[in-house]
Design an enzyme around this catalytic site. Sequence first.
Site, PDB file in Angstrom:
ATOM      1  N   SER A  64      60.846  70.528   7.163  1.00 23.05           N
ATOM      2  CA  SER A  64      60.673  69.341   6.321  1.00 23.05           C
ATOM      3  C   SER A  64      59.227  68.906   6.128  1.00 23.05           C
ATOM      4  CB  SER A  64      61.490  68.171   6.876  1.00 23.05           C
ATOM      5  OG  SER A  64      62.852  68.334   6.561  1.00 23.05           O
ATOM      6  N   LYS A  67      57.965  68.638   2.562  1.00 25.79           N
ATOM      7  CA  LYS A  67      58.045  67.427   1.744  1.00 25.79           C
ATOM      8  C   LYS A  67      56.661  66.821   1.489  1.00 25.79           C
ATOM      9  CE  LYS A  67      62.767  66.145   3.125  1.00 25.79           C
ATOM     10  NZ  LYS A  67      63.109  67.170   4.102  1.00 25.79           N
ATOM     11  N   SER A 308      63.133  61.670   5.803  1.00 27.48           N
ATOM     12  CA  SER A 308      63.282  63.108   5.554  1.00 27.48           C
ATOM     13  C   SER A 308      64.492  63.382   4.665  1.00 27.48           C
ATOM     14  CB  SER A 308      63.417  63.887   6.872  1.00 27.48           C
ATOM     15  OG  SER A 308      63.031  65.234   6.701  1.00 27.48           O
TER      16      SER A 308
END
Length: 479
Positions: A64, A67, A308
């Site tokens: 993640s 991102k 997230s």
Amino acid sequence: MRFSSVVTGLTCALMLNGSLNAAPVEAYTQYLPDGANLALMVQKIGAPAPVIDYHAKQMALPASTMKVLTALAAMLQLGPDYRFKTTIESRGGLRDGTLSGDLVVRFNGDPTLTRQAIRNMIATLKQRGIQHVDGNLVIDTSVFASHDKAPGWPWNDMTQCFSTPPGAAIVDRNCFSVSLYSAQTPGEKAFIRVASFYPVNMFSEVKTLARGDAEGQYCELDVVPGELNRYTLTGCMIQRTDPLPLAFAVQNGASYAGAIVKAELATAGIDYTGHLVRQSQRTPAGTVLAETDSAPLSVLLKQMLKKSDNMIADTVFRTIGANYFGVPGTWRAGSDAVRRILKQKAGVDLGNSIVVDGSGLSRHDLISPETMMQVLQYIAQHDDRLNIIAMLPLAGYDGTLRYRGGLHEAGVDGKVSAKTGSLQGVYNLAGFMTTASGQRVAFVQFLSGYAVPPEDQRQRRIPLVRFESRLYKDIYQNN
């Protein structure tokens, strides 16, 4: 081999001098499980060379932390005020309560669209005097094309709500919940209850087992998705007093949204003579009869980074591709667009990095700490207009860093703003720290191959906490 306090002291001294070679980093990696792979980079903001460069060119799964790239590309291309717009359109005329022609609901990938927002738009139709539609009800999903699931997503996560396919049509995050009740008699099928407002069909092939039945040790629940949002639960469940709550990802967003729109029209007393159809190819826009907008992109990105949120990340990623190239959003278009935007507008060359999606769920994604550091350095040096650092989780306070044990023990609560990245065997961090001396540093921790024996699963994070607490305490105190 365990390192003595003398070695740890040497490590701190080297860090104070602004250099740290591979050997002293072992003072931290000694706490990790055998076989774990670490790539680490720490660099002061604006400095020409890193404080720590430990396998910084090594490619790794970003998870993640991907991102962060998505957020930067979105801010550079779409801007903080961009909003996802959902419209109800028609190219026909209205006479005596009858709308001539198709009623088109144009979904544009809003990851936060709710059923209440659809209900409000339909109430607007009612206020306009529409009672009957002489045509089809069209669900337009043409903003995106090709598969809604990105390459490299694990098949066994597909029905989990955290990996809901980010299609054009999303209502209430395309996640629904059910309750599974065990049968009163062992051997009989468990039964399912699902709220009537979810337009899905659930079937049970789940066997109820008596408490203590040896079969229960290895008989697991599974869900098998079918066409038009039909799902079958299989496997076993141990007899229990209370129902088992479950949640699943909608696999066909267009069908799901279409059923919701149809139901809300009926509730409002608006009918149509044609059929419920999906439109996947672009058509000319009609007259907008009702519309709803998402919150600004800056608000969505904050939620994406703090929590997230995979759905926001991947709809934004596909939207970046659609916006940049002027074509329906695909994973490939999003990937190419992010690569070009970062190079043209931020001077960040992704090189041989592999960018498949915007969330980092894909096991195909690959990036090095060195490349991620380029992104972080650009963000830090331009954050007066980007405002991305404030969107990141703050250690000890919010988001996915609120309870990060290693950072808490390191004494850096409130001093670290960073994106986490977790997959099976992966524990990543990428972000910023304000050190004890007031120095601002960026850091990238890509940790993979993290595994503990089955008997240690309940305490599997203890090695991670020990590693991170010692590492980040030294970075904080000695820079």
